[in-house]
Design a protein around this motif. Structure first.
Motif, PDB file in Angstrom:
ATOM      1  N   ILE A   1      51.774  26.128  46.016  1.00  0.00           N
ATOM      2  CA  ILE A   1      52.750  26.599  44.944  1.00  0.00           C
ATOM      3  C   ILE A   1      51.882  26.920  43.725  1.00  0.00           C
ATOM      4  O   ILE A   1      52.168  28.047  42.976  1.00  0.00           O
ATOM      5  CB  ILE A   1      53.433  25.235  44.524  1.00  0.00           C
ATOM      6  N   ILE A   2      50.764  26.210  43.579  1.00  0.00           N
ATOM      7  CA  ILE A   2      49.604  26.770  42.543  1.00  0.00           C
ATOM      8  C   ILE A   2      49.528  28.176  42.616  1.00  0.00           C
ATOM      9  O   ILE A   2      49.282  28.909  41.713  1.00  0.00           O
ATOM     10  CB  ILE A   2      48.870  25.611  42.244  1.00  0.00           C
ATOM     11  N   GLN A   3      49.124  28.576  44.055  1.00  0.00           N
ATOM     12  CA  GLN A   3      48.758  29.800  44.230  1.00  0.00           C
ATOM     13  C   GLN A   3      49.545  30.831  44.009  1.00  0.00           C
ATOM     14  O   GLN A   3      49.421  31.934  43.382  1.00  0.00           O
ATOM     15  CB  GLN A   3      48.249  29.886  45.698  1.00  0.00           C
ATOM     16  N   ASN A   4      51.007  30.517  44.496  1.00  0.00           N
ATOM     17  CA  ASN A   4      51.818  31.538  43.905  1.00  0.00           C
ATOM     18  C   ASN A   4      52.429  31.643  42.444  1.00  0.00           C
ATOM     19  O   ASN A   4      52.660  32.556  41.903  1.00  0.00           O
ATOM     20  CB  ASN A   4      53.436  31.025  44.618  1.00  0.00           C
ATOM     21  N   LEU A   5      52.188  30.592  41.834  1.00  0.00           N
ATOM     22  CA  LEU A   5      52.337  30.611  40.223  1.00  0.00           C
ATOM     23  C   LEU A   5      51.317  31.380  39.543  1.00  0.00           C
ATOM     24  O   LEU A   5      51.407  32.184  38.728  1.00  0.00           O
ATOM     25  CB  LEU A   5      52.167  29.357  39.717  1.00  0.00           C
ATOM     26  N   ALA A   6      49.976  31.257  39.969  1.00  0.00           N
ATOM     27  CA  ALA A   6      48.889  31.888  39.595  1.00  0.00           C
ATOM     28  C   ALA A   6      48.719  33.521  39.862  1.00  0.00           C
ATOM     29  O   ALA A   6      48.419  34.267  39.200  1.00  0.00           O
ATOM     30  CB  ALA A   6      47.481  31.463  40.021  1.00  0.00           C
ATOM     31  N   ASN A   7      49.265  33.708  41.204  1.00  0.00           N
ATOM     32  CA  ASN A   7      49.462  35.131  41.571  1.00  0.00           C
ATOM     33  C   ASN A   7      50.999  35.879  41.028  1.00  0.00           C
ATOM     34  O   ASN A   7      50.830  36.975  41.312  1.00  0.00           O
ATOM     35  CB  ASN A   7      49.441  35.204  43.148  1.00  0.00           C
ATOM     36  N   ASN A   8      51.678  35.160  40.424  1.00  0.00           N
ATOM     37  CA  ASN A   8      52.997  35.733  40.118  1.00  0.00           C
ATOM     38  C   ASN A   8      53.938  36.207  40.901  1.00  0.00           C
ATOM     39  O   ASN A   8      54.462  37.212  40.997  1.00  0.00           O
ATOM     40  CB  ASN A   8      52.626  36.633  39.059  1.00  0.00           C
ATOM     41  N   ILE A   9      54.051  35.336  42.065  1.00  0.00           N
ATOM     42  CA  ILE A   9      54.757  35.722  43.276  1.00  0.00           C
ATOM     43  C   ILE A   9      55.649  34.761  43.759  1.00  0.00           C
ATOM     44  O   ILE A   9      55.354  33.457  43.404  1.00  0.00           O
ATOM     45  CB  ILE A   9      53.998  36.359  44.347  1.00  0.00           C
ATOM     46  N   LEU A  10      56.895  35.153  44.239  1.00  0.00           N
ATOM     47  CA  LEU A  10      57.705  34.155  44.816  1.00  0.00           C
ATOM     48  C   LEU A  10      57.669  33.882  46.350  1.00  0.00           C
ATOM     49  O   LEU A  10      56.968  34.792  47.159  1.00  0.00           O
ATOM     50  CB  LEU A  10      59.111  34.560  44.448  1.00  0.00           C
ATOM     51  N   PHE A  11      58.009  32.917  46.823  1.00  0.00           N
ATOM     52  CA  PHE A  11      57.917  32.509  48.248  1.00  0.00           C
ATOM     53  C   PHE A  11      59.157  33.508  49.083  1.00  0.00           C
ATOM     54  O   PHE A  11      60.103  33.695  48.546  1.00  0.00           O
ATOM     55  CB  PHE A  11      58.301  31.173  48.657  1.00  0.00           C
ATOM     56  N   GLY A  12      58.614  33.945  50.072  1.00  0.00           N
ATOM     57  CA  GLY A  12      59.680  34.671  50.940  1.00  0.00           C
ATOM     58  C   GLY A  12      59.298  34.863  52.259  1.00  0.00           C
ATOM     59  O   GLY A  12      60.195  34.614  53.135  1.00  0.00           O
ATOM     60  N   LYS A  13      58.132  34.627  52.861  1.00  0.00           N
ATOM     61  CA  LYS A  13      57.689  34.542  54.074  1.00  0.00           C
ATOM     62  C   LYS A  13      57.969  33.023  54.821  1.00  0.00           C
ATOM     63  O   LYS A  13      58.204  33.149  56.087  1.00  0.00           O
ATOM     64  CB  LYS A  13      56.185  35.023  54.328  1.00  0.00           C
ATOM     65  N   GLU A  14      57.905  32.126  54.022  1.00  0.00           N
ATOM     66  CA  GLU A  14      58.043  30.959  54.442  1.00  0.00           C
ATOM     67  C   GLU A  14      59.383  30.431  54.150  1.00  0.00           C
ATOM     68  O   GLU A  14      59.710  29.976  52.814  1.00  0.00           O
ATOM     69  CB  GLU A  14      57.103  29.939  53.864  1.00  0.00           C
ATOM     70  N   ALA A  15      60.460  30.496  54.794  1.00  0.00           N
ATOM     71  CA  ALA A  15      61.775  30.037  54.673  1.00  0.00           C
ATOM     72  C   ALA A  15      61.776  28.696  53.864  1.00  0.00           C
ATOM     73  O   ALA A  15      62.708  28.413  52.890  1.00  0.00           O
ATOM     74  CB  ALA A  15      62.682  30.007  55.776  1.00  0.00           C
ATOM     75  N   HIS A  16      61.271  27.777  54.399  1.00  0.00           N
ATOM     76  CA  HIS A  16      61.225  26.264  53.933  1.00  0.00           C
ATOM     77  C   HIS A  16      60.792  26.242  52.405  1.00  0.00           C
ATOM     78  O   HIS A  16      60.886  25.195  51.846  1.00  0.00           O
ATOM     79  CB  HIS A  16      60.719  25.451  54.712  1.00  0.00           C
ATOM     80  N   MET A  17      59.890  27.163  52.212  1.00  0.00           N
ATOM     81  CA  MET A  17      59.435  27.234  50.555  1.00  0.00           C
ATOM     82  C   MET A  17      60.174  28.009  49.799  1.00  0.00           C
ATOM     83  O   MET A  17      60.073  27.912  48.414  1.00  0.00           O
ATOM     84  CB  MET A  17      58.009  27.716  50.668  1.00  0.00           C
ATOM     85  N   VAL A  18      61.301  28.731  49.984  1.00  0.00           N
ATOM     86  CA  VAL A  18      62.003  29.539  49.417  1.00  0.00           C
ATOM     87  C   VAL A  18      62.785  28.701  48.299  1.00  0.00           C
ATOM     88  O   VAL A  18      62.924  29.249  47.145  1.00  0.00           O
ATOM     89  CB  VAL A  18      63.018  30.427  50.147  1.00  0.00           C
ATOM     90  N   ILE A  19      62.916  27.300  48.405  1.00  0.00           N
ATOM     91  CA  ILE A  19      63.713  26.472  47.753  1.00  0.00           C
ATOM     92  C   ILE A  19      63.125  26.096  46.452  1.00  0.00           C
ATOM     93  O   ILE A  19      63.775  26.075  45.393  1.00  0.00           O
ATOM     94  CB  ILE A  19      64.189  25.340  48.336  1.00  0.00           C
ATOM     95  N   LEU A  20      61.805  26.568  46.404  1.00  0.00           N
ATOM     96  CA  LEU A  20      60.835  26.201  45.376  1.00  0.00           C
ATOM     97  C   LEU A  20      60.907  27.638  44.131  1.00  0.00           C
ATOM     98  O   LEU A  20      60.367  27.584  43.343  1.00  0.00           O
ATOM     99  CB  LEU A  20      59.347  25.901  45.632  1.00  0.00           C
ATOM    100  N   ASN A  21      61.592  28.437  44.587  1.00  0.00           N
ATOM    101  CA  ASN A  21      61.317  29.865  44.008  1.00  0.00           C
ATOM    102  C   ASN A  21      62.038  29.693  42.559  1.00  0.00           C
ATOM    103  O   ASN A  21      61.669  30.293  41.323  1.00  0.00           O
ATOM    104  CB  ASN A  21      61.972  30.941  44.542  1.00  0.00           C
TER     105      ASN A  21
END
Length: 92
Positions: A48-68
């Motif tokens: 989550i921190i990595q995606n926040l820092a890189n300014n990207i949303l989850f897409g490849k991991e379906a179970h993480m998309v809920i955190l978008n």
């Protein structure tokens, strides 16, 4: 939009220092219970921190998309924070 200097800071610091300290806190003298669930939770937090820092949303991991929605509501704050750190590091 995140500046090139801030992106470099993020790309270099997060995978090298922040994520490893979160995923394996014992490397920085923080003990955790020997429970695989705890370790998995720390891995999710690091992602989550990595995606926040890189300014990207989850897409490849379906179970993480809920955190978008969480990412969308916090990316601007994290980007601003990283920009402020960048300014203080490069403009001493």
């Amino acid at each position: 939009m995140i500046s090139q200097e801030t992106r470099v800071l993020t790309v270099q610091s997060n995978p090298r220092f922040i994520s490893p300290a979160i995923v394996t806190p014992e490397t920085v003298d923080v003990s955790i219970p020997p429970d695989p669930t705890v370790r998995r939770g720390l891995m999710v937090i690091a992602k989550i921190i990595q995606n926040l820092a890189n300014n990207i949303l989850f897409g490849k991991e379906a179970h993480m998309v809920i955190l978008n929605d969480f990412l969308k509501s916090n990316i601007v704050t994290v980007t601003k924070f990283l920009s402020e750190i960048n300014v203080s590091l490069y403009h001493r």
